[in-house]
Scaffold this motif. Structure first.
Motif, PDB file in Angstrom:
ATOM      1  N   HIS A  74       0.834  -1.213   0.000  1.00 30.29           N
ATOM      2  CA  HIS A  74       0.000   0.000   0.000  1.00 30.29           C
ATOM      3  C   HIS A  74       0.862   1.254   0.000  1.00 30.29           C
ATOM      4  O   HIS A  74       0.525   2.254  -0.634  1.00 30.29           O
ATOM      5  CB  HIS A  74      -0.921  -0.001   1.220  1.00 30.29           C
ATOM      6  N   TYR A 101       2.773  -4.790  -6.536  1.00 25.82           N
ATOM      7  CA  TYR A 101       1.572  -4.026  -6.832  1.00 25.82           C
ATOM      8  C   TYR A 101       1.516  -3.871  -8.337  1.00 25.82           C
ATOM      9  O   TYR A 101       2.535  -3.595  -8.962  1.00 25.82           O
ATOM     10  CB  TYR A 101       1.581  -2.655  -6.137  1.00 25.82           C
ATOM     11  N   ASP A 176      -7.386   2.804  -0.326  1.00 24.30           N
ATOM     12  CA  ASP A 176      -7.379   1.660  -1.236  1.00 24.30           C
ATOM     13  C   ASP A 176      -8.445   0.659  -0.808  1.00 24.30           C
ATOM     14  O   ASP A 176      -8.688   0.470   0.386  1.00 24.30           O
ATOM     15  CB  ASP A 176      -6.003   0.997  -1.233  1.00 24.30           C
ATOM     16  N   CYS A 178      -9.498  -2.819   0.036  1.00 23.41           N
ATOM     17  CA  CYS A 178      -8.646  -3.895   0.530  1.00 23.41           C
ATOM     18  C   CYS A 178      -9.341  -4.651   1.649  1.00 23.41           C
ATOM     19  O   CYS A 178     -10.065  -4.068   2.454  1.00 23.41           O
ATOM     20  CB  CYS A 178      -7.337  -3.293   1.054  1.00 23.41           C
TER      21      CYS A 178
END
Length: 640
Positions: A74, A101, A176, A178
């Motif tokens: 992240h 990512y 984000d 998640c």
RNA sequence: GCUGGUGUGGCUCAGUCGGUAGAGCAGUUCACUCGUAAUGAACAGGUCAAGAGUUCGAUUCUCUUCACCAGCUCCA
């Protein structure tokens, strides 16, 4: 509310966060990263509101590593988003040794951009943003991701099951989608490094767009990170593709082509040693050797089903409808050995028939898939097919496994492998031949055999051959990836296609069952595995050069030649080095080449009628040549 | 096949902001004959991966192809 923490029962009046509970139990040391509550990994900020059992995870556990690395992913995404505001985010999970990512960059970046990204990540870590979880409705999540143009996230949300909890994680200005869990703040990531930039298909399908994947790794301390990076370097130095070339085991040439390694004298010698060993042992165990063509008319592959399922991966000569004859190089040996089986009527008394062949096979792998000796377009398989009655399957399967185990023991790799039960993917029926009933019956048959032996294995869906399930024996290479070394497959389909039969006790024509198996696997791949396992210093019995004899001065050249002759006469693979100069260098080179023994002959040795024997570990003793031969022979015998 | 990177003597690498290339090691020869990481001297070795284009001129710039490396997909 009672919570049992690492065995200690604690009472709480009100709901508590995981880290508060951990603190109460005195378990919130700096290494702790998350908890496990009633079996599920939960982050430190998670609120516990019911009875249960809690344990605290630190970085030493796999789950703990994943939490930290997922947070690092992240942080990477946040940094990239800051530098490239137009980037679109895909997914960013923790993986075995780190995290990645996937991004969709408007203009592609290169590894040179890593410095800037890492600098931004350090800023984010230094700022120590709290990481806050928020559970939202599907509509809310969709709305937010649509508004920020995150089309990949929108697609992910749309595909989440109806009842899934959808959560967002926010750190600083970055949010984000998640599921978590995460650390409580960005500052808890103590050491990280971006390692590589590669392409990866969106959702793993080659039909989708290729995204840019940034790989990295993260640890709870800088020394741990450095140690890992050093280990990575060490692994690269063991890479068979590097030392195999350095040691002149194999080479490639651009005029010959991809996936077509040339085995040099040392490599060819190793193959010969293994092949003789395998063929002799198989003969001892009742196998019949065949020698069949490397190509055939395509008719054969139509019968076997290869033409339908495999044509794109075959080297085909000629074109249907244009040429009188269309030939193809064989990708497998099965149809040839089946054809031999069919020559003449078989009785149940003839079964089992065990055919083996050191078979050269050709598969037109896609250009990006070739690698060293592990993935090639021409390879040699210790192939074999056992035609047997249904009653004999279990015994034959076990015997096939037994010979593999024996070879693994001789190669010293029995502790470096894992077993995989490879099943079909029932959702992708077009990939296979045979009915659902046959598949189900065969898979359950194989499972019962495996369980009966008490084998520890992993099940893998979608990894079966097109004609049956497999027991694959897997090894991890220096790149951390699994390769299939050996395989045993049960096949109830091809006997039908080839109209193979035997006459049973009551005079009835019956379909036999076929076991496909390899014993030492694909020679090239097995050799690659051995090179990596032994870092090039192959066991004495496999080593293409077992002894190198060197003369210390020009005066002893004759004695060197004589010693070489004597050793060769006794079947010891020996190399002479009579160039007397640069002894120091020669010795270093010999070490590099991983030769088990070096004999140095100097004036003093001749006087004393001995040779100086030096082994790979650097131990040196003087003994007579006869004693040395005896020692080496005994050592080889003990290995097999 | 896809994404990114790389390609200079056998090996490891330097170099040319466009004027056809160097070093160390390895090799060969001569001398040295030395007890475990390097004896000295001389010589030889490269159409700078291949092809096309731009240019008076390309190893250097552009394009294509090939091979190698990491990853994705696929697989023994």
């Amino acid at each position: 509310m009672v919570i049992k923490i690492n065995g200690k029962e604690l009472n709480f009046d009100a709901p508590v966060k995981v880290y508060e509970a951990a603190e109460a139990a005195g378990l919130s040391g700096s290494g702790a990263v998350a908890g496990v509550f009633n079996g599920a990994t939960v982050e430190f900020n998670h609120v516990l509101d019911k009875d249960g059992e809690l344990s605290i995870l630190d970085f030493s556990s796999d789950e703990g590593k994943a939490v930290l690395r997922h947070t690092a992913a992240h942080i990477l995404a946040q940094a990239v988003k800051r530098i490239y505001p137009t980037v679109k985010l895909a997914i960013g999970p923790a993986v075995a040794n780190g995290f990645y990512y996937d991004f969709d960059f408007k203009t592609p970046i290169t590894q040179e951009n890593f410095d800037a990204i890492e600098a931004e990540m350090r800023k984010i870590i230094k700022a120590n943003y709290p990481i806050v979880k928020k559970t939202v409705s599907r509509a809310e999540a969709l709305e937010l991701m649509r508004a920020s143009g995150e089309e990949y996230k929108v697609e992910l949300i749309a595909d989440l099951p109806e009842d899934a909890e959808i959560s967002l994680y926010t750190q600083g200005e970055f949010t984000d989608l998640c599921a978590g869990p995460h650390l409580t703040s960005t500052g808890k990531v103590k050491a990280f490094k971006l390692t590589s930039l590669t392409g990866a298909y969106w959702r793993g399908s080659e039909k989708n767009k290729m995204l840019s994947r940034i790989y990295g790794t993260a640890f709870d301390s800088k020394p741990a990170l450095d140690e890992y990076l050093e280990k990575l370097e060490e692994a690269k130095r063991r890479d068979h593709n590097r030392i195999g070339r350095d040691l002149e085991i194999f080479m490639t040439d651009e005029n010959i082509g991809q996936g077509l390694p040339l085995l040099m004298p040392k490599g060819a010698k190793i193959m010969q040693i293994l092949q003789r060993f395998v063929e002799d042992e198989e003969e001892n165990r009742g196998y019949l050797l065949t020698k069949t063509p490397i190509m055939s008319k395509n008719n054969l592959f139509k019968i076997s089903g290869h033409w339908d399922h495999y044509k794109d991966k075959m080297f085909v000569m000629g074109e249907e409808g244009k040429d009188d004859e269309v030939m193809a190089l064989r990708p497998m040996t099965c149809p040839f050995q089946f054809t031999i089986y069919k020559n003449g009527l078989k009785s149940y008394r003839d079964l089992p028939v065990r055919y083996c062949e050191t078979a050269t096979l050709y598969r037109k792998e896609a250009s990006g898939e070739m690698h060293g000796l592990t993935r090639v377009r021409q390879f040699t398989l210790s192939d074999g097919h056992i035609v047997c009655t249904e009653k004999q399957i279990e015994g034959e399967f076990k015997a096939a496994l037994d010979i593999i185990k024996y070879f693994m023991k001789c190669l010293g790799i029995e502790n470096d492998i894992s077993y995989r039960f490879s099943k079909r993917d029932p959702k992708n029926a077009s990939k296979y031949v045979g009915s659902d009933e046959v598949w189900e019956a065969t898979e359950s048959k194989m499972k019962s055999i495996l369980d009966g032996i008490g084998l520890v294995y992993e099940e893998a869906e979608g990894e079966a051959a097109f004609y049956g399930p497999k027991l694959d024996i897997q090894a991890v290479n220096v790149h951390g990836k699994e390769d299939t070394l050996f395989t045993i497959q049960i096949d109830f389909s091809l006997a039908e296609r080839f109209d193979m039969s035997y006459i049973d006790e009551s005079g009835e024509k019956v379909r036999p069952t076929i076991i496909h198996r390899s014993s030492i696997g694909c020679y090239e791949r097995t050799l690659a595995m051995l090179i990596e396992k032994y870092n090039g210093a192959l066991p004495l019995w496999i080593s293409p050069v077992q002894v190198r004899v060197m003369s210390l001065t020009g005066r002893t050249e004759k004695q060197v030649k004589k010693a070489v002759e004597t050793l060769r006469k006794h079947g010891v693979r020996t190399e002479a080095d009579v160039r007397s100069e640069k002894i120091g260098y020669k010795i270093r080179e010999a070490q590099l080449e991983k030769i088990p023994y070096m004999l140095v002959i100097g004036d003093k040795d001749i006087e004393a009628k001995v040779v100086s024997v030096r082994d790979r570990a650097g131990n040196q003793v003087s003994m007579s040549l006869a004693a040395f031969v005896k020692q080496i022979k005994k050592e080889i015998k003990d290995m097999k």
